[in-house]
Design a protein around this motif. Structure first.
Motif, PDB file in Angstrom:
ATOM      1  N   ALA A 222       0.861  -1.193   0.000  1.00 25.46           N
ATOM      2  CA  ALA A 222       0.000   0.000   0.000  1.00 25.46           C
ATOM      3  C   ALA A 222       0.888   1.231   0.000  1.00 25.46           C
ATOM      4  O   ALA A 222       1.766   1.364   0.861  1.00 25.46           O
ATOM      5  N   ASN A 223       0.661   2.106  -0.959  1.00 24.39           N
ATOM      6  CA  ASN A 223       1.511   3.298  -1.051  1.00 24.39           C
ATOM      7  C   ASN A 223       0.698   4.477  -1.564  1.00 24.39           C
ATOM      8  O   ASN A 223      -0.301   4.304  -2.277  1.00 24.39           O
ATOM      9  N   ARG A 224       1.162   5.658  -1.197  1.00 22.58           N
ATOM     10  CA  ARG A 224       0.448   6.854  -1.640  1.00 22.58           C
ATOM     11  C   ARG A 224       0.542   7.000  -3.159  1.00 22.58           C
ATOM     12  O   ARG A 224      -0.420   7.388  -3.822  1.00 22.58           O
ATOM     13  N   THR A 225       1.730   6.693  -3.705  1.00 25.46           N
ATOM     14  CA  THR A 225       1.928   6.734  -5.147  1.00 25.46           C
ATOM     15  C   THR A 225       1.748   5.329  -5.714  1.00 25.46           C
ATOM     16  O   THR A 225       2.553   4.432  -5.432  1.00 25.46           O
ATOM     17  N   MET A 226       0.723   5.146  -6.485  1.00 27.07           N
ATOM     18  CA  MET A 226       0.390   3.815  -6.984  1.00 27.07           C
ATOM     19  C   MET A 226       1.504   3.243  -7.861  1.00 27.07           C
ATOM     20  O   MET A 226       1.797   2.040  -7.797  1.00 27.07           O
ATOM     21  N   GLU A 227       2.149   4.064  -8.639  1.00 31.12           N
ATOM     22  CA  GLU A 227       3.185   3.590  -9.551  1.00 31.12           C
ATOM     23  C   GLU A 227       4.343   2.946  -8.793  1.00 31.12           C
ATOM     24  O   GLU A 227       4.813   1.859  -9.148  1.00 31.12           O
ATOM     25  N   ARG A 228       4.798   3.592  -7.709  1.00 26.84           N
ATOM     26  CA  ARG A 228       5.893   3.030  -6.914  1.00 26.84           C
ATOM     27  C   ARG A 228       5.448   1.756  -6.205  1.00 26.84           C
ATOM     28  O   ARG A 228       6.205   0.796  -6.093  1.00 26.84           O
ATOM     29  N   GLY A 229       4.215   1.774  -5.711  1.00 26.02           N
ATOM     30  CA  GLY A 229       3.698   0.586  -5.039  1.00 26.02           C
ATOM     31  C   GLY A 229       3.629  -0.609  -5.970  1.00 26.02           C
ATOM     32  O   GLY A 229       3.991  -1.734  -5.603  1.00 26.02           O
ATOM     33  N   ARG A 239       0.562  -7.615  -5.121  1.00 22.83           N
ATOM     34  CA  ARG A 239      -0.328  -6.624  -5.715  1.00 22.83           C
ATOM     35  C   ARG A 239      -0.185  -5.310  -4.943  1.00 22.83           C
ATOM     36  O   ARG A 239       0.336  -5.287  -3.823  1.00 22.83           O
ATOM     37  N   ALA A 240      -0.656  -4.241  -5.543  1.00 24.24           N
ATOM     38  CA  ALA A 240      -0.562  -2.919  -4.926  1.00 24.24           C
ATOM     39  C   ALA A 240      -1.951  -2.341  -4.709  1.00 24.24           C
ATOM     40  O   ALA A 240      -2.870  -2.576  -5.502  1.00 24.24           O
ATOM     41  N   ILE A 241      -2.095  -1.586  -3.614  1.00 26.19           N
ATOM     42  CA  ILE A 241      -3.333  -0.862  -3.343  1.00 26.19           C
ATOM     43  C   ILE A 241      -2.973   0.549  -2.915  1.00 26.19           C
ATOM     44  O   ILE A 241      -1.828   0.837  -2.557  1.00 26.19           O
ATOM     45  N   ARG A 242      -3.948   1.416  -2.947  1.00 23.56           N
ATOM     46  CA  ARG A 242      -3.732   2.791  -2.486  1.00 23.56           C
ATOM     47  C   ARG A 242      -3.936   2.860  -0.974  1.00 23.56           C
ATOM     48  O   ARG A 242      -4.676   2.066  -0.391  1.00 23.56           O
ATOM     49  N   VAL A 256       1.382  -6.778   9.196  1.00 29.08           N
ATOM     50  CA  VAL A 256       1.413  -5.427   8.642  1.00 29.08           C
ATOM     51  C   VAL A 256       2.744  -4.778   9.015  1.00 29.08           C
ATOM     52  O   VAL A 256       3.079  -4.657  10.199  1.00 29.08           O
ATOM     53  N   ILE A 257       3.517  -4.373   8.015  1.00 25.78           N
ATOM     54  CA  ILE A 257       4.794  -3.699   8.225  1.00 25.78           C
ATOM     55  C   ILE A 257       4.679  -2.310   7.614  1.00 25.78           C
ATOM     56  O   ILE A 257       4.389  -2.172   6.426  1.00 25.78           O
ATOM     57  N   SER A 258       4.899  -1.281   8.411  1.00 24.89           N
ATOM     58  CA  SER A 258       4.711   0.083   7.918  1.00 24.89           C
ATOM     59  C   SER A 258       5.951   0.945   8.136  1.00 24.89           C
ATOM     60  O   SER A 258       6.577   0.905   9.199  1.00 24.89           O
ATOM     61  N   CYS A 259       6.309   1.711   7.105  1.00 24.40           N
ATOM     62  CA  CYS A 259       7.418   2.666   7.216  1.00 24.40           C
ATOM     63  C   CYS A 259       7.243   3.720   6.128  1.00 24.40           C
ATOM     64  O   CYS A 259       7.680   3.556   4.995  1.00 24.40           O
ATOM     65  N   THR A 260       6.548   4.798   6.471  1.00 22.97           N
ATOM     66  CA  THR A 260       6.340   5.894   5.528  1.00 22.97           C
ATOM     67  C   THR A 260       6.959   7.171   6.082  1.00 22.97           C
ATOM     68  O   THR A 260       7.466   7.192   7.202  1.00 22.97           O
ATOM     69  N   ALA A 261       6.888   8.221   5.304  1.00 18.36           N
ATOM     70  CA  ALA A 261       7.415   9.520   5.732  1.00 18.36           C
ATOM     71  C   ALA A 261       6.306  10.430   6.256  1.00 18.36           C
ATOM     72  O   ALA A 261       6.502  11.637   6.403  1.00 18.36           O
ATOM     73  N   PRO A 265       0.099   9.712  12.211  1.00 20.14           N
ATOM     74  CA  PRO A 265      -0.259   8.298  12.083  1.00 20.14           C
ATOM     75  C   PRO A 265      -1.255   8.073  10.948  1.00 20.14           C
ATOM     76  O   PRO A 265      -2.171   8.870  10.748  1.00 20.14           O
ATOM     77  N   ILE A 266      -1.067   6.978  10.210  1.00 16.68           N
ATOM     78  CA  ILE A 266      -1.987   6.665   9.116  1.00 16.68           C
ATOM     79  C   ILE A 266      -2.892   5.487   9.488  1.00 16.68           C
ATOM     80  O   ILE A 266      -3.840   5.186   8.768  1.00 16.68           O
ATOM     81  N   ILE A 267      -2.571   4.825  10.612  1.00 18.84           N
ATOM     82  CA  ILE A 267      -3.416   3.734  11.119  1.00 18.84           C
ATOM     83  C   ILE A 267      -3.768   4.057  12.567  1.00 18.84           C
ATOM     84  O   ILE A 267      -2.895   4.060  13.442  1.00 18.84           O
ATOM     85  N   GLY A 268      -5.027   4.340  12.802  1.00 21.81           N
ATOM     86  CA  GLY A 268      -5.468   4.721  14.131  1.00 21.81           C
ATOM     87  C   GLY A 268      -6.048   3.559  14.913  1.00 21.81           C
ATOM     88  O   GLY A 268      -6.296   2.471  14.372  1.00 21.81           O
TER      89      GLY A 268
END
Length: 429
Positions: A222-229, A239-242, A256-261, A265-268
């Motif tokens: 899951a990534n903000r930019t679909m192309e990179r994901g 597979r990739a999701i937004r 679930v492994i998360s590491c964004t900039a 928090p993106i998961i509450g």
């Protein structure tokens, strides 16, 4: 000019504070400029003041070359006020966790950081790339001058030497490998687990490599930019999701492994509570490698969720330290030798202005006597007389300052000059 390293790291400050003073990657240049203005005191960056900022999940550090008065303690206070002001934090909450390392200690610290000796994971290679990125951003923002440029060039050379001549990297146990190990405590086998990676940066790529080696049932990015994901997911037959799809799909994942900039928090807690309920309380393993954190820390209180932060994984990777001590000793010896070499360079830099002044003053004397000689020649004086006057004039001017200093000095000062002046002018008694 004084070299300084100031900041906080995983040894001095908890994650809850480190995430508050972390600088987003797209703000580093702006922060470097703000730091130079701040240390300028008069509201403008002073010529000669240099600054670079290193901000990772383990540390936020300011490297500086400045002639601020008051020593390291005063600069430490100034840095604490700068960080508190920039991040809108109370000064008192921040100051106790900061360290200030002057000159030789700052150089040694930079060398150790780049070589992976000051990392949560001993010998980890990512820090060197992060440091190079920080230097590039500082240079683009006008923060590098002679001293920091030389410091970082030597820092990178030392890191390369340490990694190529010792086995420090061979004993590195990565965060990614530790995440896999922890997940295996929850699930007997990863072959039946669905894994979600949030983000598409270097750390997520490393984690995906380690988890993919365990042949999980599915991999999703899951990534903000679909192309990179999509590019990352394709490498691991996933597979990739937004990111916007997370609320609807989170319950589908066991790991679930998360590491964004992201700065927030993106998961509450609410999102995870709903996912756990939809999963009928099947366990969910979550790893948050981001600083600031991607997953609200309250999630750790849920009974069916096993949440680990970057600090938690740091504890895991410290096992087996005794096997690494020989490599550490070798690395420290290399670093100490290179520190002394760099301090020697700094000492030489300190006399450069003095040497330049000597050149300027002697050139002025030379030009004055040369002009007087030309006037004598124009009046018809013989070359022999003009040369005699030129040589006597130059000698008198060069000796005037030392003679005056010796005549006006008393006691120990006169004794020191009496020993020093013959050495400088190479005279014999």
């Amino acid at each position: 000019m004084q070299l300084l390293a100031l900041g906080l790291n995983h040894n001095t400050a908890p994650l809850s504070l480190r995430e508050k003073v972390a600088f987003p990657a797209d703000q580093i240049g702006q922060a470097v400029q703000a730091a130079r203005v701040w240390f300028g005191n008069d509201g403008t960056s002073r010529i000669g003041d240099e600054a670079a900022i290193l901000s990772t999940c383990n540390r936020t550090e300011v490297y500086a070359a400045s002639d601020l008065p008051g020593g390291a303690d005063a600069v430490l206070d100034s840095t604490a006020h700068f960080l508190a002001s920039y991040h809108n934090l109370p000064y008192g909450d921040l100051r106790p966790y900061l360290y200030a390392l002057p000159q030789g200690d700052a150089v040694r610290h930079a060398f150790r950081v780049a070589s992976g000796l000051d990392s949560m994971v001993l010998g980890e290679p990512q820090i060197l790339g992060q440091m190079k990125d920080a230097v590039r951003q500082a240079e683009a923002a006008g923060g590098l001058g002679t001293y920091l440029h030389q410091l970082f060039q030597r820092t990178f050379a030392v890191a390369k030497e340490v990694r190529s001549t010792t086995e420090i990297g061979a004993h590195s146990v990565s965060m990614a490998a530790s995440a896999v190990r922890l997940s295996q405590r929850i699930f007997d086998s990863l072959a039946e687990q669905h894994v979600l990676f949030i983000g598409a940066g270097e750390m997520i790529e490393l984690c995906a490599t380690h988890f993919a080696a365990q042949n999980p049932k599915s991999i999703t990015v899951a990534n903000r930019t679909m192309e990179r994901g999509e590019a990352l997911a394709h490498r691991f037959n996933g597979r990739a999701i937004r990111l916007a799809e997370l609320p609807a799909q989170l319950a589908s994942f066991d790991i679930v492994i998360s590491c964004t900039a992201s700065t927030l928090p993106i998961i509450g807690l609410g999102l995870v509570e709903r996912a756990v309920k939809a999963r009928r309380h099947k366990p969910m393993f979550m790893v948050d490698l981001a600083v600031p954190r991607d997953i609200e820390h309250e999630v750790a209180r849920l009974n069916d969720v096993f949440l680990y932060t970057v600090d938690d994984l740091g504890v895991v990777v410290q096992t087996g330290m005794e096997n690494r001590q020989a490599a550490v000793a070798q690395a420290e010896a290399i670093i100490e030798t290179r520190v002394q070499s760099f301090l020697h360079w700094i000492d030489h830099r300190a006399v450069v202005p003095i040497i330049q002044d000597l050149h300027d003053s002697s050139e002025a004397m030379r030009l004055f006597e040369l002009e007087r000689a030309r006037k004598l020649l124009a009046r018809g004086e013989s070359i022999e007389v003009v040369l005699e006057a030129l040589s006597r004039g130059l000698t008198a001017k060069f000796l005037h300052g030392p003679q005056q200093a010796l005549n006006h000095a008393e006691g120990d000062e006169r004794a020191r000059l009496a020993v020093l002046l013959p050495q400088l002018f190479r005279t014999r008694r």
